[in-house]
Structure formats: C-alpha cells, structure tokens
Design an enzyme around this catalytic site. Structure first.
Site: not given
Ligand code: GLN
Length: 488
Positions: A76, A151, A175
């Site tokens: 990532k 994400s 995410s």
């Molecule tokens: N969707 C969540 C956010 O927007 C979690 C994102 C994540 O786990 N990095 O913060």
C-alpha cells in the site's frame, strides 16, 4: 499460477519449477495488462522489483529460503520504501521518494519477498471507496462500475484481480476489511500494536494498524508471520514472544462459540448481505460451532466517536505537511505564512481538509471537553462491550459491510453516507481488537459479500484457524473475476 496460494508458489520456487524472476515477470505482465483499466497501482518499478527477484533467487539457490522468499507482494502506498515514490494517495506527497524503509517493508525485504509495486489508496487513508485518491479511483474487478472499497482499495483490487498473490493494507476504521469484503478477498487487522507503525504514514495513530490482504486465511497467516514483531522505533509496538500464526490452522472447530450481536442483525443491513452471512453461519454450525446471542449496546456510538477521534489525531499528524521539509510546495506565494496556506490548500484534497477542519475544531479550547474528551470516554464503553461479550463467546461474527460495493460516484458527494459504510468495522479499531473479513458469497449484482470476524486480543491464530476451516469446505476465496482477465 496467478491463482496459486502462497504455499504452492513457495513450493514451486523451492523445487526450481519457476524462478522468482519469472514469477515477478508474470505478475508484472498481468499488472500491465489490467492496471490501465483498474488503476490499482500508483507506482510500478520493474527494474527495482526484478533486482529484488534476483536476490531472492540467490537466497533460494543457497538454501536460505523463507516461506515468502521470491514471492511478489504489493505494498500500500502508505508504507515508506527506500527509492520508491511514496505518495499516500496525495498530491502533497506526489514528489516524495522515500529515503528509508517502513518496518513492514524491512521485514518483507529481510525474508526476500519482492516488492512488486505501490498500490492506490484513499488520500492519507481517509475514505471507504478509494475515490479520494489524488491518482483517481480504483475500479472493482468484479464489476468496473463499482468501487473496490477503501482505503486499501488498490491492494484489494490487485489481489482480487490476481495481479499479485498478496498485498499489505492499513486499517484505521476498516480499511483492510471493508475493501477485502467488497472485492471478495481475505484480510486481517491484527491487535493494535502488533505490527509496527514505523514508516507507515500516520492518519490516526491510536487506531492505525497494518495488516495483510490475500486470497485465503492460510496466506494471511504466512504474511502475518513476517509483519508482526516488536519495534522500538514505534512507542506503541508490543513486546511479545513471536508466534507462528499458521500453528492452529488445521485444528477442528468443535467447542467454538460464535457470538452474534443482536444489534448487527437489526435493520440497516441489506437482505442480500444478510443471506450470505447467514449461510456462512449455517456452515459454521455444520462445522460444530454453537451460536450465542451477545449484545454490543454501544455499537451505534462507534461512528460518531470515531469521526471525532480520528480527525482529531489526523489534524495533528497532518500538520507536518507544510511545504518546508519534503513533499509538495506551492509555486507562488508572498511570505512564509502564505507559503504554508497555499501549500496546504493546493496539496490536500477535499476529504482531508474536511477531517483537518473537524479535528481542529474538536480539539480547540471550549470544545475539547464537549467533543474530544466525551468521545474518549465513549471509546472506553465501546471497548467494554467487547470485554463483556467475550465472556460468552470466542469470536463475534457479522457482516463486514452493510451492503455490497456501491457504484463509483454514488456516495462521493455525501460524506455521511460514506461514513456509514464503516458501521461494522470501526468498533474493533476503537477497542484495539483483531478483526478480519473473509469472502462468503455474492449479493446484489453479483458483487462479493464479506463475513466479519472479531476476536479477543491476540487471538489472531485462533481467528485464522476459524477462517481456514470455513475455507476448507467452501470455495468463495478461490473465485476470481475471470471474465476480466482470462481473455487477455
Ligand atoms: N473509512 C474510514 C475513514 O474514512 C476508515 C479509513 C481507514 O481505515 N483508514 O476514516
């Protein structure tokens, strides 16, 4: 070969049926044919990947192979990797070539795994659809009209489309698990503190945790064996005896008590998701597990609590991006203050700015007690719900996401709708608990459904055992969106 498990790939490498260079070339070829459409990778660097593959081949030839030696892994783009562009999905870091390795990258390098490229992601990991990336959205390989989730959407897409056998992700509020569910793959967020955050660009430090994404639980166990470990450069890294996460995979599931929170099976979940999850639970009954009803009464508070705490921490973490030391700097400005303002106004996207504004607000004098402190107290209550529930059961199961993947563009103008995608995943981060998602079928429009499994602290080996046993009697994890690539 593109569908092979990590174990199968390792055997082929060890028996010299294929070299790491050949394997890397094959995956790179597949990436090059699919990436223009799917946009799962931000950076591919054939030369660097192949150089690592050559080193791996030497390790294998000299009898120094580890189970992951020579195997391509996608990283990532939140993990700093020496010599690699490391963007975190943001214009702010669009020119940042990392001078050092994250602990996770160091670990994969040490065992001779091949970094095959940096995957696309929501900007600074903020999002649930991969649409906030400066590099454009990733498409879901099962249906290119749909989002891959976020994400870690690039990693999920890359594994689902078999562009790579495994990838890394990070999970602050879901995410790893949410994109794993939406793309029909497996992913695990370990107990907070097990995987070092050193060199992993910070979003909300008390919630962020790195973890693996792959086709099966068995693959996840092999990847966790590499990723977990104490690191004195991360002050929240846990000092524990190393574990072999594959050790319990083959154990039968008798005596397993599965907790089903009554709040999860209430309204909100779409029927097609509920039926796939219920079918998976029926499968577990056949495997000998017993079901217990448990209650997580504060579940409904997890979204408001998270969306106070995560932006608060983000507003502080992101203050370092000021155009002075690294990253983007506005080209025209009048004085230092104007340079800061223009750099941040031009370098960050809308969602990141929204989080910085919310975070700064809840931390400001006069609102700190009302919002931030209150959210911290509720975080404790959410964690206590789990402590109570785990007195009655070994793991908790439910859906990973309330619905299958939505269409690109469908929620991007409605932040609240987007935040609701995280309803089932966020509580595990607030409590610091390990949680995973495995594919359990298909729902509306034939889009994948994920089963969410939450365990007690440090129960990763048991959770992987539970997931693996299910994967021994089902084949959802082996299914790939064939139409997309077999023709090519
Ligand atoms: N969707 C969540 C956010 O927007 C979690 C994102 C994540 O786990 N990095 O913060």
């Amino acid at each position: 070969m593109l569908n092979a498990s990590l174990k199968q790939l390792a055997t082929q490498l060890l028996e010299k049926k294929i070299s790491s260079v050949e394997l890397t070339e094959a995956f790179l070829k597949h990436i090059k044919s699919l990436n223009p459409e799917l946009n799962a990778f931000i950076t591919i660097n054939e030369e660097m990947s192949l150089a690592q593959a050559q080193v791996a081949d030497k390790m294998i030839a000299s009898g120094q192979a580890h189970p992951l030696t020579g195997i391509p892994v996608a990283q990532k783009d939140i993990f700093c990797a020496t010599g690699w562009l490391t963007t975190c999905g943001s214009k702010m870091l669009s020119n940042f070539v990392s001078p050092y390795d994250a602990m996770v990258i160091e670990r994969f390098n040490q065992v001779g795994a091949v970094n095959i490229g940096k995957t696309n992601m929501d900007e600074f990991a903020m999002g649930s659809s991969n649409e906030t990336s400066y590099y454009g959205p990733v498409k879901n390989p099962w249906d290119t009209l749909a989002v891959p989730g976020g994400s870690s959407g690039g990693s999920a897409c890359a594994v689902a489309a078999r562009m790579v056998p495994a990838a890394t992700g990070t999970d602050t509020g879901g995410s790893i698990r949410q994109p794993a569910a939406l793309c029909g793959i497996s992913g695990i967020k370990p107990t907070y503190g097990l995987v070092s955050r050193y060199g992993m660009i910070a979003f909300a430090s008390s919630l962020d945790q790195g973890g693996p994404m792959a086709k099966s639980a068995e693959d996840l166990a092999l990847l966790l064996n590499v990723m977990v470990g104490f690191d004195e450069r991360d002050s929240t890294s846990l000092q524990r005896e190393p574990e072999d996460y594959t050790r319990d995979l083959e154990k039968p599931l008798g005596q397993l008590r599965i907790g089903l929170p009554k709040e999860y099976f209430a309204k909100g979940m779409s029927n097609n998701v509920a039926s796939a999850v219920e079918a998976a639970i029926a499968e577990y009954r056949k495997l000998g597990a017993t079901m217990v009803e448990v209650s997580l009464p504060n579940t409904k508070l997890s979204i408001p609590v998270y969306y106070v705490l995560a932006p608060a921490e983000a507003s502080s973490n992101l203050s370092r991006f000021d155009g002075v030391r690294y990253g983007y700097r506005a080209s025209r400005y009048t004085d230092l203050e104007d340079m800061y303002k223009k750099t941040r106004a031009e370098g960050f996207g809308a969602e990141v700015k929204r989080r910085i504004l919310i975070g700064t607000y809840v931390l400001s004098h006069g609102y700190y007690d009302a919002y931030y402190l209150q959210a911290q107290k509720l975080r404790r209550l959410i964690a206590s719900d789990f402590t109570e529930a785990f007195k009655q059961c070994d793991v908790i199961m439910g859906p990973t996401s309330p619905a299958v993947a939505f269409n690109l563009g469908e929620r991007s103008n409605d932040p609240l709708q987007m935040y609701l995608s995280d309803i089932y995943t966020i509580a595990a981060n607030l409590a610091g608990l390990p949680a995973m998602s495995i594919p359990v079928g298909f729902g509306d429009k034939n889009r994948p459904v994920g089963l969410h499994i939450v365990g007690n602290y440090f129960k990763e080996a048991r959770m992987l055992n539970i997931a693996h046993q299910y994967q021994q009697v089902t084949d959802w994890h082996l299914r790939a969106p064939v139409g997309l690539f077999e023709a090519k």
